[in-house]
Design an enzyme around this catalytic site. Structure first.
Site, mmCIF file in Angstrom:
data_model
loop_
_atom_site.group_PDB
_atom_site.id
_atom_site.type_symbol
_atom_site.label_atom_id
_atom_site.label_comp_id
_atom_site.label_asym_id
_atom_site.label_seq_id
_atom_site.Cartn_x
_atom_site.Cartn_y
_atom_site.Cartn_z
ATOM 1 N N GLY A 168 0.761 -1.653 0.049
ATOM 2 C CA GLY A 168 -0.185 -0.078 0.012
ATOM 3 C C GLY A 168 0.902 0.934 -0.017
ATOM 4 O O GLY A 168 0.736 1.681 -0.850
ATOM 5 N N GLU A 169 1.917 1.282 0.842
ATOM 6 C CA GLU A 169 2.555 2.940 1.045
ATOM 7 C C GLU A 169 3.355 2.739 -0.667
ATOM 8 O O GLU A 169 3.978 4.314 -0.416
ATOM 9 C CB GLU A 169 3.320 2.342 2.036
ATOM 10 C CG GLU A 169 2.584 2.443 3.116
ATOM 11 C CD GLU A 169 3.003 2.827 4.540
ATOM 12 O OE1 GLU A 169 3.933 2.442 4.852
ATOM 13 O OE2 GLU A 169 2.180 2.382 5.870
ATOM 14 N N PRO A 170 4.287 1.990 -0.628
ATOM 15 C CA PRO A 170 4.961 1.702 -1.904
ATOM 16 C C PRO A 170 5.091 2.890 -3.192
ATOM 17 O O PRO A 170 5.216 3.613 -3.542
ATOM 18 C CB PRO A 170 6.572 0.784 -2.380
ATOM 19 C CG PRO A 170 5.951 0.165 -0.939
ATOM 20 C CD PRO A 170 4.738 0.688 -0.043
ATOM 21 N N PHE B 284 2.031 4.689 -2.689
ATOM 22 C CA PHE B 284 2.031 5.980 -2.942
ATOM 23 C C PHE B 284 3.245 7.212 -2.598
ATOM 24 O O PHE B 284 3.603 8.359 -3.274
ATOM 25 C CB PHE B 284 1.165 6.164 -1.545
ATOM 26 C CG PHE B 284 -0.239 6.140 -1.572
ATOM 27 C CD1 PHE B 284 -1.552 6.747 -2.511
ATOM 28 C CD2 PHE B 284 -0.376 5.064 -1.204
ATOM 29 C CE1 PHE B 284 -2.431 6.060 -2.469
ATOM 30 C CE2 PHE B 284 -2.008 4.514 -0.916
ATOM 31 C CZ PHE B 284 -2.538 4.844 -1.606
ATOM 32 N N PHE B 285 4.551 6.151 -2.615
ATOM 33 C CA PHE B 285 5.522 7.184 -2.603
ATOM 34 C C PHE B 285 6.468 7.563 -3.291
ATOM 35 O O PHE B 285 6.805 8.453 -3.834
ATOM 36 C CB PHE B 285 6.940 6.379 -0.918
ATOM 37 C CG PHE B 285 7.986 7.024 -0.968
ATOM 38 C CD1 PHE B 285 8.001 7.789 0.054
ATOM 39 C CD2 PHE B 285 9.477 6.960 -1.448
ATOM 40 C CE1 PHE B 285 8.764 9.168 0.211
ATOM 41 C CE2 PHE B 285 10.427 7.341 -1.664
ATOM 42 C CZ PHE B 285 10.308 8.638 -0.693
#
Length: 101
Positions: free
Chosen positions: A29-31, A33-34
């Site tokens: 989920g986070e990568p 967005f980064f």
């Protein structure tokens, strides 16, 4: 510049159980967005290079998201953008684009 594929597709694992993950997350989920932030940083570097070419200095340039085409153009400083900034009574060399345009 770095090379990237023209067609970049990502698929999530179907029914991949992970009993140790928080709320059944699979750490994907986070990568993504980064990675979107990397585009903003790349645009910022390109704008800084353009400003250095114009002799506007190499000072830190804060650029807020979203990097709209209008905001990028105003940061890059072309003749029309400089005239618009002067019409506001500001110095194009030190003026920072902001707002919701």
């Amino acid at each position: 510049l770095f090379r990237s594929p023209r067609d970049f597709r990502v698929e999530l694992l179907d029914r991949a159980d992970n009993e140790f993950a928080v709320h059944s997350s699979k750490a994907v989920g986070e990568p993504p967005f980064f990675l979107g932030a990397a585009v903003l940083f790349a645009i910022n570097k390109a704008v800084q290079a353009r400003r250095e070419d114009l002799g506007a200095g190499d000072a830190y340039l804060p650029m807020r998201a979203p990097a709209t085409p209008e905001r990028v153009r105003m940061h890059c400083r072309d003749a029309i953008a400089d005239d618009a900034v002067r019409a506001l009574g500001r110095d194009p060399a030190t003026w920072q684009a902001n707002g919701s345009y």
